[in-house]
Design an enzyme around this catalytic site. Structure first.
Site, PDB file in Angstrom:
ATOM      1  N   GLU A  47      -7.289   2.182   4.784  1.00 37.27           N
ATOM      2  CA  GLU A  47      -6.520   2.139   6.030  1.00 37.27           C
ATOM      3  C   GLU A  47      -7.387   1.691   7.201  1.00 37.27           C
ATOM      4  OE1 GLU A  47      -4.227   4.863   3.457  1.00 37.27           O
ATOM      5  OE2 GLU A  47      -6.084   5.448   4.484  1.00 37.27           O
ATOM      6  N   THR A  48      -6.716   1.146   8.210  1.00 37.30           N
ATOM      7  CA  THR A  48      -7.325   0.768   9.483  1.00 37.30           C
ATOM      8  C   THR A  48      -6.392   1.243  10.586  1.00 37.30           C
ATOM      9  OG1 THR A  48      -8.382  -1.189   8.525  1.00 37.30           O
ATOM     10  CG2 THR A  48      -8.059  -1.182  10.906  1.00 37.30           C
TER      11      THR A  48
END
Length: 300
Positions: A47-48
């Site tokens: 994830e970002t």
């Protein structure tokens, strides 16, 4: 050409190159949704996060979470890591993030000198328990023998508390060590199970003394295996409390060992008037910082 600063942190660890890596863009104003998704795919992490001004009084920030292929309503290690990165915006160590699944309260953890060391978050929704999946089907997806799934306490069960539903699967020690996701089996399972809504994440766990050992597989979203999954740890804690009948409980979860990225997640759960609520926390370490180079947007 524009630029966007970012920092990476390892989450649920106290040392670099352990835990689950996360990229945080602390000021995502001006980025389009397409650019956010492209940056998340380019960084190729589970994830970002992209931080935007809040929409409601009392909130610290609005946070958008992208995996390699799509935006997520909630995820645990991104909330913990983003809280750590934004610790200087807290009020008495408290932050509140707006995410599509609701509001996430974050308590920043500090050492004796006052430096941020990690964070603890509350899942945005109470525990929701879904249907059960056939053990044989789950075994195929996990690449293990059906007798490696422990069903004496519960069958493989869907559960969530704001994030994408996870299938909670108790397994034997040997099965946990041997598990290897079978992508074709995942696709067959999704096609045969409309309740999954096109998504399937397996959270395998076993009891290891006073701790739990876990592994998480979500290959359909590009995460073959995840070294630490806060949004699976909280529904697992809530589900174990539900099964126990107790008022509250606490569990330490060790994940990522098989990947060479050991992670320690500390979870709690308690019964409240609106259902079972869970929290997860752990340490964080800064690793990288830099600027993403963005192509110029076309003119009018």
């Amino acid at each position: 050409m524009g630029t966007a600063p970012f920092v990476t942190v390892d989450v649920f660890t106290d040392r670099p190159f352990g835990g689950n890596p996360l990229a945080v863009f602390p000021d995502a104003r001006g980025l389009t949704e397409g650019e956010m998704q492209a940056l998340a795919a380019e960084l190729n992490l589970s994830e970002t996060t992209f931080v935007l001004p809040p929409e409601h009084p009392g909130s610290t920030a609005r946070v958008r979470i992208f995996n390699r292929t799509a935006e997520m309503p909630f995820a645990g290690h991104p909330m913990v890591g983003t809280g750590f990165v934004l610790a200087d915006r807290s009020r008495d160590g408290l932050l509140r993030f707006e995410v599509p699944a609701g509001l996430v309260d974050v308590q920043v953890d500090h050492d004796a000198r006052g430096a941020a060391t990690g964070a603890t978050i509350a899942a945005p929704q109470p525990l929701r328990i879904g249907g059960a999946l056939p053990p044989g089907l789950v075994a195929e997806c996990a690449g293990i023998s059906p007798d490696g799934i422990v069903t004496v306490r519960h069958p493989p069960t869907l559960a969530s508390d704001g994030g994408n539903p996870r299938v909670l699967v108790e397994v034997t020690e040997a099965a946990l060590a041997a598990a290897t996701p079978d992508l074709a089996a995942f696709r067959r399972a999704v096609a045969a199970t409309p309740e999954l809504g096109g998504l399937l994440s397996l959270y395998l766990y076993r009891r290891d003394g006073s701790r739990l050992r876990t592994r998480m597989f979500s290959p359909l979203t590009g995460t073959w295996e995840d070294p630490a999954t806060g949004s699976a740890a909280t529904p697992l804690a809530g589900f174990l409390l539900h099964r126990s009948g107790a008022i509250s409980g606490a569990w330490e979860i060790l994940q990522g060992v098989e990947m060479g990225r050991p992670s320690l997640l500390r979870t709690t759960a308690q019964r409240t008037p609106d259902g079972i609520r869970a929290r997860v926390g752990g340490g964080c370490v800064r690793v990288l910082q830099g600027h993403a180079m963005l192509p110029d947007k076309p003119g009018p």
